[in-house]
Design a protein around this motif. Structure first.
Motif, PDB file in Angstrom:
ATOM      1  N   LEU B 216     -38.935  12.789  -8.649  1.00 46.06           N
ATOM      2  CA  LEU B 216     -39.162  11.963  -7.403  1.00 46.06           C
ATOM      3  C   LEU B 216     -37.942  12.043  -6.514  1.00 46.06           C
ATOM      4  O   LEU B 216     -38.000  12.145  -5.182  1.00 46.06           O
ATOM      5  CB  LEU B 216     -39.563  10.790  -7.664  1.00 46.06           C
ATOM      6  N   GLU B 217     -36.629  12.018  -6.980  1.00 41.25           N
ATOM      7  CA  GLU B 217     -35.597  11.750  -6.318  1.00 41.25           C
ATOM      8  C   GLU B 217     -35.035  13.183  -5.508  1.00 41.25           C
ATOM      9  O   GLU B 217     -34.523  13.036  -4.567  1.00 41.25           O
ATOM     10  CB  GLU B 217     -34.307  11.308  -7.081  1.00 41.25           C
ATOM     11  N   GLU B 218     -35.778  14.155  -5.854  1.00 43.42           N
ATOM     12  CA  GLU B 218     -35.684  15.446  -5.073  1.00 43.42           C
ATOM     13  C   GLU B 218     -36.235  15.539  -3.764  1.00 43.42           C
ATOM     14  O   GLU B 218     -36.015  16.211  -2.950  1.00 43.42           O
ATOM     15  CB  GLU B 218     -36.049  16.650  -5.871  1.00 43.42           C
ATOM     16  N   ILE B 219     -37.468  14.723  -3.644  1.00 49.10           N
ATOM     17  CA  ILE B 219     -38.420  14.803  -2.480  1.00 49.10           C
ATOM     18  C   ILE B 219     -37.643  14.622  -1.278  1.00 49.10           C
ATOM     19  O   ILE B 219     -37.716  15.314  -0.318  1.00 49.10           O
ATOM     20  CB  ILE B 219     -39.468  13.904  -2.930  1.00 49.10           C
ATOM     21  N   ALA B 220     -36.951  13.469  -1.197  1.00 48.43           N
ATOM     22  CA  ALA B 220     -36.366  13.094  -0.111  1.00 48.43           C
ATOM     23  C   ALA B 220     -35.240  14.008   0.195  1.00 48.43           C
ATOM     24  O   ALA B 220     -34.880  14.253   1.528  1.00 48.43           O
ATOM     25  CB  ALA B 220     -35.673  11.766  -0.183  1.00 48.43           C
ATOM     26  N   VAL B 228     -49.908  13.840  -1.798  1.00 49.79           N
ATOM     27  CA  VAL B 228     -50.191  13.460  -3.124  1.00 49.79           C
ATOM     28  C   VAL B 228     -51.632  13.662  -3.607  1.00 49.79           C
ATOM     29  O   VAL B 228     -52.662  13.636  -2.836  1.00 49.79           O
ATOM     30  CB  VAL B 228     -50.072  11.877  -3.206  1.00 49.79           C
ATOM     31  N   LEU B 229     -51.721  14.317  -4.898  1.00 47.11           N
ATOM     32  CA  LEU B 229     -53.087  14.697  -5.164  1.00 47.11           C
ATOM     33  C   LEU B 229     -53.165  13.755  -6.584  1.00 47.11           C
ATOM     34  O   LEU B 229     -52.334  13.289  -7.220  1.00 47.11           O
ATOM     35  CB  LEU B 229     -52.891  16.219  -6.035  1.00 47.11           C
ATOM     36  N   ARG B 230     -54.417  13.341  -6.604  1.00 52.02           N
ATOM     37  CA  ARG B 230     -55.002  12.677  -7.724  1.00 52.02           C
ATOM     38  C   ARG B 230     -56.256  12.895  -7.969  1.00 52.02           C
ATOM     39  O   ARG B 230     -57.057  13.159  -7.538  1.00 52.02           O
ATOM     40  CB  ARG B 230     -54.519  11.011  -7.538  1.00 52.02           C
ATOM     41  N   ASP B 231     -56.313  13.147  -9.329  1.00 51.42           N
ATOM     42  CA  ASP B 231     -57.872  13.469  -9.969  1.00 51.42           C
ATOM     43  C   ASP B 231     -58.446  14.542  -9.096  1.00 51.42           C
ATOM     44  O   ASP B 231     -59.784  14.361  -8.884  1.00 51.42           O
ATOM     45  CB  ASP B 231     -58.626  12.204 -10.023  1.00 51.42           C
ATOM     46  N   GLU B 244     -39.724   5.804  -3.618  1.00 47.58           N
ATOM     47  CA  GLU B 244     -40.240   6.429  -4.670  1.00 47.58           C
ATOM     48  C   GLU B 244     -41.438   5.701  -5.432  1.00 47.58           C
ATOM     49  O   GLU B 244     -42.036   6.057  -5.964  1.00 47.58           O
ATOM     50  CB  GLU B 244     -39.074   6.628  -6.022  1.00 47.58           C
ATOM     51  N   GLU B 245     -41.168   4.138  -5.343  1.00 51.51           N
ATOM     52  CA  GLU B 245     -42.319   3.392  -6.009  1.00 51.51           C
ATOM     53  C   GLU B 245     -43.636   3.723  -5.263  1.00 51.51           C
ATOM     54  O   GLU B 245     -44.438   3.778  -5.992  1.00 51.51           O
ATOM     55  CB  GLU B 245     -41.668   1.946  -5.745  1.00 51.51           C
ATOM     56  N   GLU B 246     -43.551   4.022  -4.025  1.00 52.91           N
ATOM     57  CA  GLU B 246     -44.712   4.114  -3.367  1.00 52.91           C
ATOM     58  C   GLU B 246     -45.306   5.487  -3.648  1.00 52.91           C
ATOM     59  O   GLU B 246     -46.508   5.413  -4.054  1.00 52.91           O
ATOM     60  CB  GLU B 246     -44.399   3.835  -1.799  1.00 52.91           C
ATOM     61  N   LEU B 247     -44.509   6.492  -3.924  1.00 51.02           N
ATOM     62  CA  LEU B 247     -44.872   7.745  -4.305  1.00 51.02           C
ATOM     63  C   LEU B 247     -45.701   7.798  -5.786  1.00 51.02           C
ATOM     64  O   LEU B 247     -46.781   8.169  -5.820  1.00 51.02           O
ATOM     65  CB  LEU B 247     -43.740   8.734  -4.340  1.00 51.02           C
ATOM     66  N   VAL B 248     -44.998   6.852  -6.662  1.00 50.60           N
ATOM     67  CA  VAL B 248     -45.518   6.733  -7.852  1.00 50.60           C
ATOM     68  C   VAL B 248     -46.807   5.993  -7.992  1.00 50.60           C
ATOM     69  O   VAL B 248     -47.777   6.501  -8.580  1.00 50.60           O
ATOM     70  CB  VAL B 248     -44.465   5.760  -9.087  1.00 50.60           C
ATOM     71  N   ARG B 249     -47.016   5.001  -7.046  1.00 54.54           N
ATOM     72  CA  ARG B 249     -48.266   4.295  -6.975  1.00 54.54           C
ATOM     73  C   ARG B 249     -49.373   5.180  -6.490  1.00 54.54           C
ATOM     74  O   ARG B 249     -50.246   5.178  -6.943  1.00 54.54           O
ATOM     75  CB  ARG B 249     -47.780   3.246  -6.173  1.00 54.54           C
ATOM     76  N   LEU B 250     -49.005   6.064  -5.408  1.00 53.67           N
ATOM     77  CA  LEU B 250     -49.892   6.776  -5.002  1.00 53.67           C
ATOM     78  C   LEU B 250     -50.531   7.944  -5.813  1.00 53.67           C
ATOM     79  O   LEU B 250     -51.593   8.381  -6.250  1.00 53.67           O
ATOM     80  CB  LEU B 250     -49.482   7.583  -3.734  1.00 53.67           C
ATOM     81  N   MET B 251     -49.526   8.428  -6.737  1.00 52.53           N
ATOM     82  CA  MET B 251     -49.827   9.365  -7.431  1.00 52.53           C
ATOM     83  C   MET B 251     -50.281   8.809  -8.740  1.00 52.53           C
ATOM     84  O   MET B 251     -51.403   9.660  -9.228  1.00 52.53           O
ATOM     85  CB  MET B 251     -48.513   9.871  -8.083  1.00 52.53           C
ATOM     86  N   VAL B 252     -50.252   7.840  -9.436  1.00 54.05           N
ATOM     87  CA  VAL B 252     -50.922   7.429 -10.590  1.00 54.05           C
ATOM     88  C   VAL B 252     -51.982   6.285 -10.454  1.00 54.05           C
ATOM     89  O   VAL B 252     -52.902   5.666 -10.970  1.00 54.05           O
ATOM     90  CB  VAL B 252     -50.026   6.849 -11.886  1.00 54.05           C
ATOM     91  N   GLY B 253     -52.029   5.911  -8.839  1.00 60.42           N
ATOM     92  CA  GLY B 253     -53.179   4.848  -8.559  1.00 60.42           C
ATOM     93  C   GLY B 253     -52.856   3.622  -8.807  1.00 60.42           C
ATOM     94  O   GLY B 253     -53.637   2.438  -8.650  1.00 60.42           O
ATOM     95  N   ARG B 254     -51.368   3.318  -9.601  1.00 57.20           N
ATOM     96  CA  ARG B 254     -51.164   1.811  -9.944  1.00 57.20           C
ATOM     97  C   ARG B 254     -49.463   1.859 -10.041  1.00 57.20           C
ATOM     98  O   ARG B 254     -49.226   2.815 -10.083  1.00 57.20           O
ATOM     99  CB  ARG B 254     -51.752   1.516 -11.351  1.00 57.20           C
TER     100      ARG B 254
END
Lengths: 322, 515
Positions: B216-220, B228-231, B244-254
């Motif tokens: 995630l740290e590479e993205i910025a 972001v893709l999920r399922d 990053e926290e927001e990206l993780v939330r989008l990615m895993v849905g939580r």
């Protein structure tokens, strides 16, 4: 999830068996076609005849199944079969040994050839193709040396292996069945059998999981050699004589049977039942072409095409089901 | 945190930066699985567009469609506004789309020059014009900024340079769209920076880059936008500077509370002792010990000898001198079975190449190490094996349809759980994990960390080799640093920082160069 499995589970068991086993489906189609084309095909006598025809190839192919599952190849089985039969006949006649002893010696010869193959491959790091090609030459040559180039009569007691039980069930068919069951049990139930699949699937992963690769290759090629010896004895019994040039080219039939039966030459896949079906397809085809009076020359063409088609269909089917 | 309403605002292409590629409602099913279920995605010239998602979210399927390996069941792909069919790799090449997979598409036995000209070497009188081939190769290599003789065999290059050759190959094909599947997974920090410099340079030349990464740290640092893709669905398109926290939330849905949930336990008796281990050309005089309940991280640059040490300790390779003791008993060198019997287990770096039998099913892979133990008189208790495998698969939360599923079809995280699972079944007390989370998504990473915690809590010890510094710092109790085959330092995890570890990992190399 698993749409395809759900669809299949609603079908009758036979249909799903055929869907999962392309070779079996091909065999059924072939048998139905031949019974329509020739009235003689579906008689009990002819079917038993097909069984006898298939027996030697099938026994060799069971041995080849072990090797192919590990990702190897054994080109020496035809020659080892001939050598074992010659050794049996020579021991029992020229050397005057009792036939059971001669039989054991013949089996040991087959086993030893396999062990030498394995040693060259596992410890000498020769490619299986080269090691077994060399063994093909050596075994065929030794068969000619021992027999001085002429057929040797089989002892009578052993020749009964080519007969029938109760005038009905041919012994070669029985031997084929027994060897098939042994193969299925070895592959499915024993440590070595399971290790063969792992070895063929990924040798390094198998080694890092504690499987002794060299030792398992010894077992694999030894089995192939022993099965070749049994095939050689069955063949010689049927002919009532051991011939140094017998079973030439049978190694290719054996490999074809294994591959038609769904094994992969890159290893990790293969089953005893598939191999049996593969050997039966070859035998049914030869028998059917004979019944239809197709010339021996054209038979070779047809068989070549069928081998290519069978494997092609199977490959396409697997690719389709992804 | 903001709500997931980003998906409702499709961003209009900025004027002056034309959209090269657009994907609309792309869908793909495989028997039993829906891999993609409506993906929308736009790519502009001169941008680095990051594709983010857990393993199994559909990233690989998407890029395989763009490169002609798969054909979509629904939706369409537009190139310069016109719908295109990408049926084969050749189609993709003709359209100017180049993909660099994690497994490189190079022929190792051929030279760099030959690889760059593969399939269409310059010819003179029907023969390959070697001189011109090498000239062209030199130009391409200069564009990606590496100094390699085109006559070098690819097999002799390190992984970072192979990657540069792959990029040069894409340039040779005049690629306008460059897709990079986790290019940084195998690189060290310095190499990553070099790669970023080249990617930025290509971007400034107008190449559109699709960049996949789990870091995630590479993205910025490298990205402009993130999809972001999920399922199997595209759930959001956000700017790369999104926290990053927001990206993780989008990615895993939580939200994931803690990325490195290490629970230290007090170390017990030494389980593994390595003393003065050396092998010419690989490692020199390496000594360390590992106590029950401990996680010891091994950091260092790629090629520092970390994997070599791990394999030697486990007996997969030999060593020249030194000794390895488990519970005070000396192991014979180069004997995997002796190491296993003593309670060692190795989860190798190359999961697919060394850890798994890809064509075999989940149950068989899980039972591989315990195969011998499950054998009585030559016969394997397969029902018992199956039962034990089912138990461990459930314990590890392996996501599969059933035990008979081929491991080839599982995601990287689930595959890794299986490699670890076979050692759990064998009850290995000392686990050597070589890059345990490489190429694994955030959710599965945390599951593996939790597994490491529960192992050490029950008195097992873990030696963890990793090129992921935050992971080393977050999950280890102690950190060993290797450089040029030597152990150059040991740090307490509490006081170690990325800088202090890197300083150790790099200094020795530079010292060695000076001498």
């Amino acid at each position: 999830m698993l749409v395809s499995t759900n669809v299949l589970s609603r079908q009758p068991a036979l249909r799903s068996l055929l869907a999962e086993n392309g070779a079996l489906a091909a065999l059924v189609v072939l048998a139905v076609a031949l019974s329509l084309l020739s009235g003689d095909f579906l008689s009990v006598t002819n079917l038993l005849n097909v069984g006898v025809q298939a027996a030697v190839t099938a026994i060799l192919a069971f041995g080849a199944t072990y090797v192919i599952i590990t990702g190897g190849i054994d080109l020496s089985v035809g020659a080892v079969a001939a050598l074992s039969a010659i050794v049996l006949a020579w021991s029992a006649t020229s050397a005057g040994l009792p036939w059971p002893v001669a039989m054991v010696i013949a089996l040991v010869v087959g086993l030893a050839c396999g062990l030498i193959n394995a040693a060259l491959i596992a410890y000498g790091k020769l490619p299986p193709f080269i090691a077994t090609l060399a063994m093909l030459g050596v075994a065929r040559g030794l068969a000619l040396v021992v027999s001085q180039g002429s057929p040797i009569a089989m002892p009578d007691a052993v020749s009964h292996l080519g007969d029938t039980i109760g005038g009905y069930l041919p012994v070669p068919v029985l031997v084929m069945a027994v060897m098939g069951v042994i193969t299925a049990v070895v592959l499915n139930r024993t440590y070595s059998g399971r290790a063969m699949y792992a070895l063929g699937g990924n040798e390094e992963a198998a080694r890092l999981s504690g499987i002794k690769v060299g030792r398992q290759k010894l077992v694999t090629y030894a089995l192939s050699g022993a099965f070749a010896a049994v095939a050689g004895i069955v063949l010689a019994s049927r002919l009532a004589s051991a011939q140094p040039q017998a079973a030439s080219g049978y190694e290719l039939d054996a490999i074809a049977a294994v591959v038609i039966g769904g094994a992969s030459l890159s290893g990790g896949k293969g089953r005893a039942f598939g191999t049996l079906v593969g050997a039966l397809i070859l035998a049914v085809l030869r028998n059917g072409l004979n019944l239809l009076s197709v010339s021996a020359f054209w038979q070779q063409v047809v068989i070549g095409v069928v081998i290519a088609l069978a494997v092609l269909l199977d490959t396409l089917r697997r690719r389709g089901s992804g | 945190m903001s709500g997931p309403d980003e998906q409702d605002t499709p961003p209009a292409p900025e004027p002056g930066r034309p959209e090269i590629l657009r994907v609309e409602g792309l869908g793909k099913r495989f028997p039993g699985v829906v891999a993609l279920d409506g993906v929308d995605f736009g790519l502009r010239a001169g941008e680095v567009h990051v594709l983010l998602g857990e393993n199994g979210a559909g990233k690989s399927t998407l890029i395989k469609m763009l490169s002609g390996a798969y054909h979509p069941d629904s939706g369409r792909i537009l190139l310069d506004g016109a719908p295109v069919e990408i049926r084969t790799a050749t189609d993709a090449q003709r359209l100017g789309i180049a993909t660099i997979y994690q497994e490189f598409n190079l022929v190792p036995q051929l030279t760099v020059g030959e690889n760059l000209a593969l399939g269409r070497p310059p010819r003179r009188f029907g023969l390959v014009d070697t001189r011109r081939m090498h000239e062209q190769a030199r130009e391409l290599l200069a564009r990606v900024g590496i100094d390699v003789d085109p006559r070098t065999k690819v097999a002799e290059l390190g992984i970072a340079r192979m990657q540069m050759v792959e990029i040069a190959k894409a340039l040779a094909l005049n690629a306008r769209v460059l897709i990079m599947d986790e290019p940084t997974a195998v690189l060290t920090t310095t190499e990553v920076q070099r790669l970023f410099a080249i990617v930025r340079q290509l971007r400034d030349q107008g190449v559109a880059v699709v960049f996949i990464t789990h870091h995630l740290e590479e993205i910025a640092q490298i990205g402009d936008r993130v999809t972001v893709l999920r399922d199997g669905r595209s759930v959001a398109e956000v700017p790369a500077r999104t926290p990053e926290e927001e990206l993780v939330r989008l990615m895993v849905g939580r939200p994931i509370d803690q990325q490195y949930p290490r629970e230290a336990s007090s170390p017990g008796a030494p389980l593994l002792q390595v003393r003065g281990l050396s092998r010419a050309g690989a490692f020199t005089d390496v000594s360390f010990e590992l106590r029950a309940g401990e996680v010891v991280g091994v950091a260092g640059l790629v090629g520092a000898g970390r994997t070599e040490i791990a394999r030697a300790v486990f007996g997969a390779d030999r060593y020249d001198s030194g000794e390895v003791l488990v519970d005070g008993h000396r192991l014979p060198g180069g004997d995997v079975n002796a190491a296993m019997a003593a309670g060692l287990g190795l989860v190798p770096e190359d999961r697919k190449g060394q850890g798994l039998v890809l064509g075999a099913d989940v149950g068989e892979n899980l039972g591989l190490v315990t195969l011998r133990r499950a054998t009585r008189g030559g016969f394997v208790d397969r029902a018992g094996q199956r039962k034990a495998a089912g138990r461990v698969a459930a314990q590890l939360g392996v996501r599969m349809s059933h035990l008979g599923q081929e491991v080839r079809t599982l995601s990287g995280g689930n595959q890794q759980k299986i490699v670890i699972g076979k050692w759990l079944l064998a009850d290995a007390r000392v686990l050597i994990l070589d890059e345990p989370t490489r190429g694994i998504d955030v959710g599965a990473k945390v599951e593996i960390y939790q597994l490491i915690n529960s192992l050490t809590a029950s008195g097992h010890a873990v030696l963890m080799i990793s090129s992921d510094l935050p992971e080393i710092l977050g999950m280890s109790d102690r950190v060993l640093v290797m450089a040029r085959g030597r152990l150059v330092g040991e740090l307490d995890a509490a006081e170690a920082t990325q800088d202090s570890v890197m300083a150790l990992a790099v200094t020795e190399v530079e010292d060695a160069r000076v001498h």
